[in-house]
Structures are given as structure tokens and as C-alpha cells.
Scaffold this active site. Structure first.
Site, PDB file in Angstrom:
ATOM      1  N   GLY A  12      31.604  54.754  57.914  1.00 36.07           N
ATOM      2  CA  GLY A  12      30.823  54.100  56.866  1.00 36.07           C
ATOM      3  C   GLY A  12      29.665  53.306  57.434  1.00 36.07           C
ATOM      4  O   GLY A  12      29.418  52.167  57.034  1.00 36.07           O
ATOM      5  N   TYR A 155      41.539  47.884  45.273  1.00 36.63           N
ATOM      6  CA  TYR A 155      40.793  47.482  46.462  1.00 36.63           C
ATOM      7  C   TYR A 155      41.580  46.453  47.272  1.00 36.63           C
ATOM      8  O   TYR A 155      41.657  46.552  48.508  1.00 36.63           O
ATOM      9  CB  TYR A 155      39.450  46.903  46.022  1.00 36.63           C
ATOM     10  CG  TYR A 155      38.461  46.660  47.132  1.00 36.63           C
ATOM     11  CD1 TYR A 155      37.876  47.719  47.814  1.00 36.63           C
ATOM     12  CD2 TYR A 155      38.090  45.366  47.484  1.00 36.63           C
ATOM     13  CE1 TYR A 155      36.954  47.499  48.827  1.00 36.63           C
ATOM     14  CE2 TYR A 155      37.163  45.134  48.491  1.00 36.63           C
ATOM     15  CZ  TYR A 155      36.597  46.205  49.162  1.00 36.63           C
ATOM     16  OH  TYR A 155      35.682  45.972  50.155  1.00 36.63           O
ATOM     17  N   LYS A 159      42.896  46.948  51.133  1.00 39.35           N
ATOM     18  CA  LYS A 159      42.440  46.051  52.195  1.00 39.35           C
ATOM     19  C   LYS A 159      43.605  45.234  52.775  1.00 39.35           C
ATOM     20  O   LYS A 159      43.611  44.928  53.973  1.00 39.35           O
ATOM     21  CB  LYS A 159      41.356  45.126  51.659  1.00 39.35           C
ATOM     22  CG  LYS A 159      40.043  45.841  51.357  1.00 39.35           C
ATOM     23  CD  LYS A 159      39.414  46.421  52.619  1.00 39.35           C
ATOM     24  CE  LYS A 159      37.990  46.887  52.398  1.00 39.35           C
ATOM     25  NZ  LYS A 159      37.329  47.357  53.628  1.00 39.35           N
TER      26      LYS A 159
END
Length: 248
Positions: A12, A155, A159
Site C-alpha cells: 500500500g 476496520y 487493525k
């Protein structure tokens, strides 16, 4: 081992935090593989900046959620440069929504890119690092994974999962000369948070919870990643908060 001639893979890396990390590692002497999923133009711009510093850059497309694509990417790295010394797993996708509203497809997309992506990358690079007896693995988590955010069950789960994954990995690979650490960014100005900067009220609300009184910059995350990659030889399994004190 010195800091020269290290090969770093940043997932990324076309934008935001990943871009900043790629440029900082190159500035510290690393040759950098710039991984991207869907922005070849942005990835090539990062590579151009890296090459301007005198370091090598290799742009490779791969969706880290896809194990075959990751294996192909790592095989290409081995073919071109001989291996990898540093892995920074930064790739992530955000899909928000209250738990009763977020769809299964969005849930899976977030978990697969962020968490399965870390597994796919580490599965491919750990044997290479172990063979050399040296390696650095750094995963990029989020404040949402430590403290939780409303509307971020997917999310936040992904994480938070990175933290457990990395701590367990650190114990697996410590005797092989490999460290594994987590960096947790706070509130930064990135593409993901850009809408908040368009509304003074929202921005003020976010900043009120930061003792340092300002958002962070991706370059400040990159500095910590470079420290873990090049200097912190006796640090492993650590979770480093880079959040202006927001998590205190």
C-alpha cells in the site's frame, strides 16, 4: 548488518502513510519495492522520487488479500533483487458502518486486505529472512484497533487483529534474527481522513482529544518505522503509539 543495501517491501505504498514510509526508508539507504493495488500512476510517482535519491525502486502490483498475487510479487522480488530484508505491511481498506448495517462483503474486504494480507505477506517473506538470519517486520495498525471507533467494527477488528498477529509472530521468529513490531498512528491528514479537514467543527472535535493539539503527518509515522527497521535491534513485539498523546 549495516543500513545500506537493505531491500524493503512496503504494501500500500502509493499514497498516504505507505508513500511516506517508502520515501523515508529510501532516505535511510534502502532499496524499495513499491506495492500498489489500483493506483499505478501514484506508485510510479513514488518510485520516481525514490530513484531521485539514488536508491532503486521496483513497482509491483498485487492485491495482498490474494495469496497467489503475493507469492508472485515476492517471486519477482527474488528474481530482480534476491530477496527482502524489511516488510512494512501498511495496505488496508476502510469500510465503515454500524454493525447491523455493514454488509458481509464489506466486512470481508476489510478483514482480508488488512489481516489476511499480513498473513499472506509474512508467509512468503519470513522464510527468506530466516535464511539470512535477519529481518524486520512492521505492521501498521490504527487507533481504532486499540481504542475502538463507533462505526468501525470491521476496520477496528482488522487493525486489532494485526496487534495479536504481530505479537505472536514476534515470538515465533525472535530466535531467527527477525523482529516484528506494530506502529499505531493517531489522527493524521491522509486521503482517508481528508473529509474531516473540510469541516472546521469536525476537525476541532478530533483535535480536542489530542494533547499535542494537532493532527500528525504521515512523515512522523515513517520516522518511527525507519527507527524500528534500522536502529531498534532489541525491540520486538512492541506496540508503538504515534498519536500525539491521544491514547494516554
Amino acid at each position: 548488518m549495516g543500513t545500506d543495501r537493505k531491500i524493503a517491501l512496503i504494501t500500500g505504498a502509493a499514497r498516504g502513510i505507505g508513500r511516506a514510509i517508502a520515501l523515508d526508508l529510501a532516505g535511510q539507504g534502502a532499496d524499495v519495492v513499491v506495492n500498489y493495488r489500483s493506483r499505478p500512476d501514484a506508485a510510479e510517482e513514488v518510485a520516481k522520487e525514490i530513484r531521485s535519491t539514488g536508491r532503486r525502486a521496483l513497482v509491483l502490483q498485487a492485491d495482498v488479500a490474494d495469496q497467489d498475487q503475493v507469492e508472485t510479487m515476492v517471486a519477482r522480488m527474488i528474481e530482480e533483487w534476491g530477496g527482502v530484508d524489511i516488510l512494512v505491511h501498511n495496505a488496508a481498506l476502510h469500510r465503515g458502518g454500524r454493525v447491523q448495517k455493514i454488509g458481509l462483503e464489506d466486512w470481508d474486504t476489510v478483514l482480508h486486505t488488512t489481516l489476511r494480507g499480513a498473513y499472506n505477506c509474512c508467509r512468503s517473506v519470513v522464510p527468506l529472512m530466516a535464511e539470512k538470519g535477519w529481518g524486520r517486520i512492521i505492521t501498521i495498525s490504527s487507533n481504532a484497533g486499540v481504542h475502538g471507533h463507533a462505526g468501525d467494527t470491521a476496520y477496528g477488528s482488522a487493525k486489532a487483529g494485526l496487534i495479536g498477529f504481530t505479537k505472536s509472530l514476534a515470538k515465533e521468529v525472535a530466535k531467527r534474527g527477525i523482529t516484528a513490531n506494530v506502529v499505531v498512528p493517531g489522527f493524521l491528514k491522509t486521503d482517508m481522513t481528508a473529509p474531516l479537514f473540510n469541516t472546521e467543527e469536525k476537525l476541532k472535535s478530533e483535535i480536542e482529544g489530542i494533547p499535542m493539539g494537532r493532527p500528525g503527518d504521515p512523515a512522523e509515522i515513517a520516522e518511527v518505522v525507519s527507527f524500528l527497521a534500522f536502529k531498534a535491534s532489541y525491540v520486538t513485539g512492541a506496540v508503538v503509539m504515534v498519536d500525539g498523546g491521544m491514547g494516554m
